[in-house]
Design an enzyme around this catalytic site. Structure first.
Site, PDB file in Angstrom:
ATOM      1  N   LYS A 136       0.858  -1.201   0.000  1.00  0.00           N
ATOM      2  CA  LYS A 136       0.000   0.000   0.000  1.00  0.00           C
ATOM      3  C   LYS A 136       0.883   1.237   0.000  1.00  0.00           C
ATOM      4  O   LYS A 136       1.751   1.395   0.862  1.00  0.00           O
ATOM      5  CB  LYS A 136      -0.922   0.030   1.221  1.00  0.00           C
TER       6      LYS A 136
ATOM      7  N   ASP B  89      -3.407   4.374  -2.095  1.00  0.00           N
ATOM      8  CA  ASP B  89      -4.386   4.857  -1.112  1.00  0.00           C
ATOM      9  C   ASP B  89      -4.338   6.388  -1.062  1.00  0.00           C
ATOM     10  O   ASP B  89      -3.719   6.971  -0.182  1.00  0.00           O
ATOM     11  CB  ASP B  89      -4.004   4.233   0.247  1.00  0.00           C
TER      12      ASP B  89
ATOM     13  N   LYS C 274      -7.346   8.297  -1.557  1.00  0.00           N
ATOM     14  CA  LYS C 274      -8.652   8.757  -1.049  1.00  0.00           C
ATOM     15  C   LYS C 274      -9.165  10.007  -1.760  1.00  0.00           C
ATOM     16  O   LYS C 274      -9.361  11.054  -1.147  1.00  0.00           O
ATOM     17  CB  LYS C 274      -8.579   9.029   0.461  1.00  0.00           C
TER      18      LYS C 274
ATOM     19  N   ASP D  35     -13.511  14.957  -4.895  1.00  0.00           N
ATOM     20  CA  ASP D  35     -13.592  16.246  -5.594  1.00  0.00           C
ATOM     21  C   ASP D  35     -14.808  16.192  -6.516  1.00  0.00           C
ATOM     22  O   ASP D  35     -15.590  15.239  -6.442  1.00  0.00           O
ATOM     23  CB  ASP D  35     -12.280  16.492  -6.372  1.00  0.00           C
TER      24      ASP D  35
ATOM     25  N   ARG E  84       2.663  -0.851  10.862  1.00  0.00           N
ATOM     26  CA  ARG E  84       3.731  -0.942  11.862  1.00  0.00           C
ATOM     27  C   ARG E  84       4.018  -2.318  12.441  1.00  0.00           C
ATOM     28  O   ARG E  84       5.186  -2.604  12.729  1.00  0.00           O
ATOM     29  CB  ARG E  84       3.467   0.098  12.972  1.00  0.00           C
TER      30      ARG E  84
HETATM   31  O1  C5P Z   1       0.640   0.937  11.130  1.00  0.00           O
HETATM   32  P1  C5P Z   1      -0.785   0.501  10.987  1.00  0.00           P
HETATM   33  O2  C5P Z   1      -0.962  -1.002  10.882  1.00  0.00           O
HETATM   34  O3  C5P Z   1      -1.710   1.126  12.004  1.00  0.00           O
HETATM   35  O4  C5P Z   1      -1.187   1.070   9.546  1.00  0.00           O
HETATM   36  C1  C5P Z   1      -2.486   1.010   9.051  1.00  0.00           C
HETATM   37  C2  C5P Z   1      -2.558   1.675   7.709  1.00  0.00           C
HETATM   38  O5  C5P Z   1      -3.904   1.714   7.290  1.00  0.00           O
HETATM   39  C3  C5P Z   1      -2.057   3.111   7.675  1.00  0.00           C
HETATM   40  O6  C5P Z   1      -1.487   3.332   6.378  1.00  0.00           O
HETATM   41  C4  C5P Z   1      -3.316   3.926   7.865  1.00  0.00           C
HETATM   42  O7  C5P Z   1      -3.232   5.190   7.275  1.00  0.00           O
HETATM   43  C5  C5P Z   1      -4.328   3.062   7.120  1.00  0.00           C
HETATM   44  N1  C5P Z   1      -5.719   3.253   7.526  1.00  0.00           N
HETATM   45  C6  C5P Z   1      -6.170   3.049   8.838  1.00  0.00           C
HETATM   46  N2  C5P Z   1      -7.473   3.224   9.153  1.00  0.00           N
HETATM   47  C7  C5P Z   1      -8.348   3.600   8.215  1.00  0.00           C
HETATM   48  C8  C5P Z   1      -7.920   3.802   6.904  1.00  0.00           C
HETATM   49  C9  C5P Z   1      -6.583   3.625   6.600  1.00  0.00           C
HETATM   50  O8  C5P Z   1      -5.379   2.699   9.710  1.00  0.00           O
HETATM   51  N3  C5P Z   1      -9.617   3.721   8.530  1.00  0.00           N
END
Ligand code: C5P
Length: 232
Positions: A32, A59, A61, A64, A211
């Site tokens: 992603k 991603d 999003k 517009d 993460r």
């Molecule tokens: O590090 P982590 O596992 O929390 O990353 C989750 C990813 O998913 C990040 O890129 C975050 O921006 C994305 N995301 C999220 N929740 C949402 C939409 C996207 O955590 N509702």
């Protein structure tokens, strides 16, 4: 496309993301790319990661007027990404225009999924800032249904919502779910989380994991653990 683990490569630049992907050697995880990396490095980073053999969820999003989104989606489609997304709040007209823009002359297109309400938006913010007074889970389900009726392929949602989305919109309507943590791992800033195994049981189609993989001492082992829990 089947059940898969998508690695959220939330890095600030090309050097960092490529060094991270080099650790996987022969493995080619689904990647992603979000706003930070895309705005830092531009479309070249998408082409480069694609050329290395990864599938890509871009991603960005989009939200517009329909004509602008349609033209932007045509550009993203040319980048040959596999999944991209927009905000369902842009309305049916915008979502239909996005699909038109994404569709290539040969009829193929990347999958298009919608963000319903951001997980950072809670009931109070929705009522005070957006003047939406329905319960948030009903709003999420309504947006998912609107996206399906516009012809989209699925939604980004919490794994806790994936089962309800499938019940409302059909099994074939994709649920792409961030907010995934190992049972013995750090939750960090995510509030409502599930393990990869729980996300599998509830029927998520793709989990998005950042993460727990990118910040792990051994990212490849963490990725393999996600795959073993979610895909096998
Ligand atoms: O590090 P982590 O596992 O929390 O990353 C989750 C990813 O998913 C990040 O890129 C975050 O921006 C994305 N995301 C999220 N929740 C949402 C939409 C996207 O955590 N509702």
């Amino acid at each position: 496309m089947g059940k898969d683990v998508i690695v959220a490569c939330d890095f600030s630049g090309k050097e960092q993301v490529l060094a991270f992907l080099d650790k996987f050697h022969g493995r080619k995880p689904f990647v992603k790319i979000g706003m930070e990396l895309y705005y830092a490095e531009g479309p070249a980073i998408v082409r480069e990661i694609k050329a290395r053999g990864h599938q890509i969820f871009l991603d960005l999003k989009l939200h517009d007027i329909p004509n602008t989104v349609k033209k932007a989606m045509a550009v993203l489609s040319n980048l040959d990404v596999d999944i991209t997304n927009l905000h369902a709040a842009g309305t049916t007209a915008m979502m239909k225009a996005a699909l038109e823009g994404l569709t290539r002359p040969d009829g193929t297109r990347p999958l298009l999924i919608a963000v319903t309400q951001l997980t950072s938006t809670d009931q109070a913010a929705m009522e005070q800032d957006l003047l939406i007074h329905e319960p948030i889970d009903q709003v999420v389900m309504h947006y998912a249904e609107t996206a399906r009726n516009a012809g989209l392929d699925g939604v980004v949602c919490s794994p806790l919502e994936a089962g309800k989305v499938h019940a409302r919109c059909g099994k074939g309507f994709l649920t792409v779910t961030p907010g995934v943590r190992f049972a013995d791992g750090d939750v960090g800033d995510q509030k409502r989380v599930m393990t990869p195994a729980q996300a599998k049981r509830i029927g998520s189609d793709y989990i998005v994991v950042g993460r727990p993989i990118t910040a792990a001492a051994d990212p490849v082992a963490a990725y393999e653990r996600c795959v073993a829990e979610f895909c096998d």
